[in-house]
Design a protein around this motif. Structure first.
Motif, short mmCIF file in Angstrom:
data_model
loop_
_atom_site.label_atom_id
_atom_site.label_comp_id
_atom_site.label_asym_id
_atom_site.label_seq_id
_atom_site.Cartn_x
_atom_site.Cartn_y
_atom_site.Cartn_z
N ALA A 88 -16.09 9.88 -3.03
CA ALA A 88 -16.69 9.81 -1.63
C ALA A 88 -16.56 11.11 -0.76
N GLY A 89 -16.14 12.09 -1.17
CA GLY A 89 -15.78 13.12 -0.31
C GLY A 89 -14.72 13.37 0.41
N ARG A 90 -13.93 12.32 0.36
CA ARG A 90 -12.85 12.15 1.38
C ARG A 90 -11.65 13.02 0.88
N LEU A 91 -11.54 13.42 -0.43
CA LEU A 91 -10.60 14.32 -0.90
C LEU A 91 -11.22 15.39 -1.77
N LYS A 92 -11.02 16.77 -1.27
CA LYS A 92 -11.57 17.69 -2.01
C LYS A 92 -10.74 18.11 -3.42
N PRO A 93 -11.55 18.10 -4.57
CA PRO A 93 -10.76 18.16 -5.68
C PRO A 93 -10.20 19.71 -5.71
N ASN A 94 -9.36 19.92 -6.67
CA ASN A 94 -8.98 21.49 -6.55
C ASN A 94 -8.95 21.52 -8.48
N LEU A 95 -9.35 20.52 -8.98
CA LEU A 95 -9.49 21.09 -10.48
C LEU A 95 -8.13 21.58 -11.17
N GLY A 96 -7.20 21.03 -10.55
CA GLY A 96 -5.59 21.41 -10.91
C GLY A 96 -5.09 22.83 -10.50
N LEU A 97 -5.98 23.48 -9.66
CA LEU A 97 -5.70 24.82 -9.58
C LEU A 97 -4.86 24.86 -8.04
N GLU B 90 -24.82 17.45 -4.27
CA GLU B 90 -25.49 16.72 -3.16
C GLU B 90 -24.29 16.08 -2.26
N VAL B 91 -23.04 16.36 -2.71
CA VAL B 91 -22.11 15.59 -1.97
C VAL B 91 -22.03 15.58 -0.50
N GLU B 92 -22.40 16.68 -0.02
CA GLU B 92 -22.61 16.57 1.59
C GLU B 92 -23.76 15.96 2.11
N ARG B 93 -24.82 15.87 1.42
CA ARG B 93 -26.13 15.32 1.80
C ARG B 93 -26.00 13.62 1.68
N VAL B 94 -25.29 13.39 0.49
CA VAL B 94 -25.48 11.81 0.14
C VAL B 94 -24.42 11.10 1.02
N LYS B 95 -25.42 10.01 1.46
CA LYS B 95 -25.06 9.07 2.56
C LYS B 95 -23.87 8.19 1.68
N MET B 96 -22.68 7.97 2.09
CA MET B 96 -21.63 6.96 1.47
C MET B 96 -20.97 6.38 2.58
N VAL C 270 -23.73 -3.64 5.63
CA VAL C 270 -25.08 -3.72 6.68
C VAL C 270 -25.28 -2.26 6.66
N ARG C 271 -24.48 -1.40 6.40
CA ARG C 271 -24.77 0.20 6.62
C ARG C 271 -25.78 0.79 5.56
N GLU C 272 -26.60 1.76 6.04
CA GLU C 272 -27.38 2.30 5.09
C GLU C 272 -26.84 3.51 4.35
N ALA C 273 -26.59 3.22 3.01
CA ALA C 273 -26.27 4.50 2.23
C ALA C 273 -26.69 4.65 0.79
N ASP C 274 -26.44 5.59 0.31
CA ASP C 274 -26.69 5.93 -1.12
C ASP C 274 -25.87 5.42 -2.20
N ILE C 275 -24.47 5.38 -1.77
CA ILE C 275 -23.43 5.20 -2.59
C ILE C 275 -22.34 4.41 -1.85
N TYR C 276 -22.04 2.93 -2.39
CA TYR C 276 -21.10 2.29 -1.66
C TYR C 276 -19.86 2.15 -2.67
N TYR C 277 -18.69 2.33 -1.98
CA TYR C 277 -17.31 2.09 -2.65
C TYR C 277 -16.43 1.16 -1.97
N PHE C 278 -16.11 0.17 -3.10
CA PHE C 278 -15.20 -1.06 -2.50
C PHE C 278 -13.91 -1.04 -3.29
N ASP C 279 -12.85 -0.63 -2.53
CA ASP C 279 -11.53 -0.57 -2.99
C ASP C 279 -10.79 -2.05 -2.91
N GLU C 280 -10.75 -2.63 -3.91
CA GLU C 280 -9.94 -3.94 -3.89
C GLU C 280 -10.75 -5.11 -2.93
#
Ligand code: SF4
Ligand code: SF4
Length: 586
Positions: free
Chosen positions: A120-129, A153-159, A225-235
């Motif tokens: 979701a772009g909330r945590l920037k990955p570091n690839l273990g570096l 596309e992560v900056e442009r995709v609406k989530m 109700v929000r318009e997005a390309d990807i929806y994440y539902f945690d539990e």
């Protein structure tokens, strides 16, 4: 073979140990710097390049803070994110797909939420570096996978992201339910969602006054109700009753039907099964590492998770498979009836409860099922003598120990201090029979306020069971627990109740947990917040049939694992089972 050394910072207490990790490391003894003590924090850092993996430090550490893990060769160079040197490591990621619901299933603490946050772009990955990965590095890392395009596309995709803990939202979000929903309604679907998620009665209520279940439904609606390309539902299932879970599952599925990509983390396997197309199993060692497996069809994926063996990857991640009984348990109630109650009534201004006569046996675990706000807590408070019935009389009152549905962590102190403050001196059996199997002992040094939902739940169950009582009431003990912890919780409750010759009422909305833990079922029916009625306690088969007929859902059994799978309403199997009056057991 890649090897990682993980130090659980919450368990490492350098002020209370003799630096065994440093003193006993054979490499340090020969003079190299495999373990060094960080100057600022005085905590150890293990060099994974120099470490030979002998495991001595892990055995010698008095707080079991170190894990030395040999990983499959295929994971070499596949770390997506690491929380610092010797921190938790996540390998691979799930893949969002347009028009599909993708489920993530796995133990708590293996990185499901971390995976969601990275996608979701909330945590920037570091690839273990040591630093956040650049776009170029991400492009190279995910080359040839669908995730390559995702990160481009992560900056442009609406989530849109529904977080796990909704309870805290009532403290930060202000306003009336309807205003919040209509302001967020970018897709013009709010009118459909209000009845679908049963929000009609609370539209004019202030968010701060909502219960956990109401908040959960509001947050699911606000995300949908929000318009997005990807929806994440945690539990999304926590605090919802069975009926509401199926409605929430349908709402989430409809998003995929509208061409959206959806990713869901969920421990209620029946709900996961009902809404997902594919499942990624995430395995690993809690708080040390997690690996996201490749996607499988939902039925196969859940079965693989229960089996504990990933055939294609040749990885066994649990010794024993989890199996389910397709027949109701033989009545395990063999004790004497130690408490009975007559017909009772309790009337409030807006709510009436009718209780039919019943009783409890020694060693009796009674599952309590029914919608939210139907009078379950009122019933228990009458048994405990806290409130008087309006009609009918209770001859004696029971000592009751109660684990509430909503957990608070306002106590300022450690878990151990909390347990002593409620229970006093520990009974000798408390640690081996309750604390250890619920994995509460490793949390002793942690502050209650910093525990996750699952950790707090385990502490709350232990607190309730640690207190001597005639009747234990556990309200939604499965919330925030993973499937293995739910099984373990059921075993602990059963053992304690049998040994103490007490009885327990376990209110839960997860049909698997109810099936694991209960001897009999007490069914509540009625109209939530208006009137409620009890039926039973009944034998399991009769109780489940009564309850599920009221909810309007039948379950078939998976032929491989025996696990219950919700039938589509009106399907041939659904009609056939209804005709026979068998809603759950075969
Ligand atoms: Fe002490 Fe264990 Fe921490 Fe090492 S890892 S400093 S032995 S608590
Ligand atoms: Fe030293 Fe062995 Fe621990 Fe590695 S595993 S840090 S070599 S004691």
């Amino acid at each position: 073979m890649p090897r990682i050394a993980v130090i659980n910072r919450d368990s490492c207490h350098p002020k209370r140990c003799s630096f065994e990790c440093y003193r006993y490391c054979p490499r340090v003894r020969t003079g190299d710097e495999t373990v060094v003590m960080e100057e600022r924090t005085n905590r150890p850092i293990i060099s994974e390049d120099l470490c030979t993996g002998c495991g001595i430090c892990s055995h010698k550490c008095p707080f079991h803070a170190i894990s030395i893990i040999n990983l499959p060769r295929e994971l070499d160079g596949r770390c997506v994110h690491r929380f610092g040197p010797n921190g938790f490591a996540l390998y691979e990621l799930p893949i969002p797909r347009t028009g599909r619901v993708i489920g993530l299933v796995g133990q708590n603490g293996v990185g499901k939420t971390t995976a969601l946050e990275i996608l979701a772009g909330r945590l920037k990955p570091n690839l273990g570096l040591a630093t956040v990965a650049t776009s170029k590095q991400l492009n190279e890392f995910f080359k040839g996978s669908e995730l390559q395009a995702h990160f481009k596309e992560v900056e442009r995709v609406k989530m849109v992201y529904k977080p796990q803990a909704v309870d805290a939202l009532s403290k930060v979000v202000k306003g009336k339910v309807y205003n919040l929903l209509s302001e967020a309604d970018e897709r013009g679907v709010v009118r459909e969602l209000i009845p679908a998620l049963e929000l009609g009665d609370i539209l004019n209520r202030d968010v701060r006054l909502l219960s956990g279940g109401e908040l959960q439904r509001l947050v699911i609606a606000a995300a949908s109700v929000r318009e997005a390309d990807i929806y994440y539902f945690d539990e999304p299932s926590s605090h919802l009753d069975v009926y509401q879970r199926l409605n929430a599952a349908r709402t989430i599925r409809d998003l995929a039907g509208d061409g959206k990509a959806v990713i869901v983390v969920e421990h209620d396997l029946a709900m996961l099964d009902y809404m997902c197309d594919y499942v990624h199993v995430i395995y690993g060692q809690p708080r040390a590492y997690g690996v996201v497996s490749s996607p499988r069809g939902v039925r196969v994926g859940i079965n693989v998770y229960l089996d504990g063996y990933l055939k294609e990857e040749n990885v066994r991640f649990r010794r024993e498979p989890i199996k389910f009984e397709v027949r109701p348990p033989k009545s395990r109630v063999s004790g004497r009836e130690f408490f009975s109650y007559p017909k009772l009534k309790k009337s409030f201004k807006d709510f009436q409860l009718e209780v039919s006569p019943g009783g409890f046996y020694t060693g009796d675990v009674v599952g309590v099922v029914g919608p939210n706000a139907i009078g379950k807590t009122t019933f228990v408070r009458m048994l405990a003598g806290e409130i008087k019935p309006t009609a009918g009389k209770l001859e004696s009152k029971l000592t009751v120990s109660h684990k509430p549905q909503y957990l608070k962590s306002e106590f300022d102190g450690t878990v151990e201090a909390w347990l002593h403050s409620v229970i006093g001196e520990f009974d000798p059996a408390f640690e081996p029979e309750i604390l250890q199997p619920l994995e509460v002992t490793p949390l002793f040094e942690r502050n209650l306020g910093e525990l996750s939902g699952g950790e707090l739940q385990r502490v709350a169950i232990a607190t309730c069971l640690g207190y001597p009582a005639d009747l234990y009431l556990l309200d939604e003990p499965s919330a925030y627990l993973d499937v293995e912890q739910r099984l373990q919780m059921a075993r602990v409750i059963r053992r304690v109740i049998e040994k103490r010759e007490a009885a327990a009422l376990v209110v839960d909305h997860d049909v698997l947990s109810i099936d694991f833990v209960s001897d009999r079922l007490l069914v509540f029916t009625g109209e939530p917040s208006r009137k409620g009625k009890t039926h039973g306690p009944h034998e399991m088969r009769d109780g489940m049939n009564l309850f599920l007929r009221d909810v309007g859902v039948t379950f078939r059994r998976d032929p491989q694992t025996g696990r219950p799978r919700a039938n589509k309403l009106g399907s041939a199997v659904d009609r056939e089972q209804r005709g026979r009056g068998e809603f759950f057991y075969l």
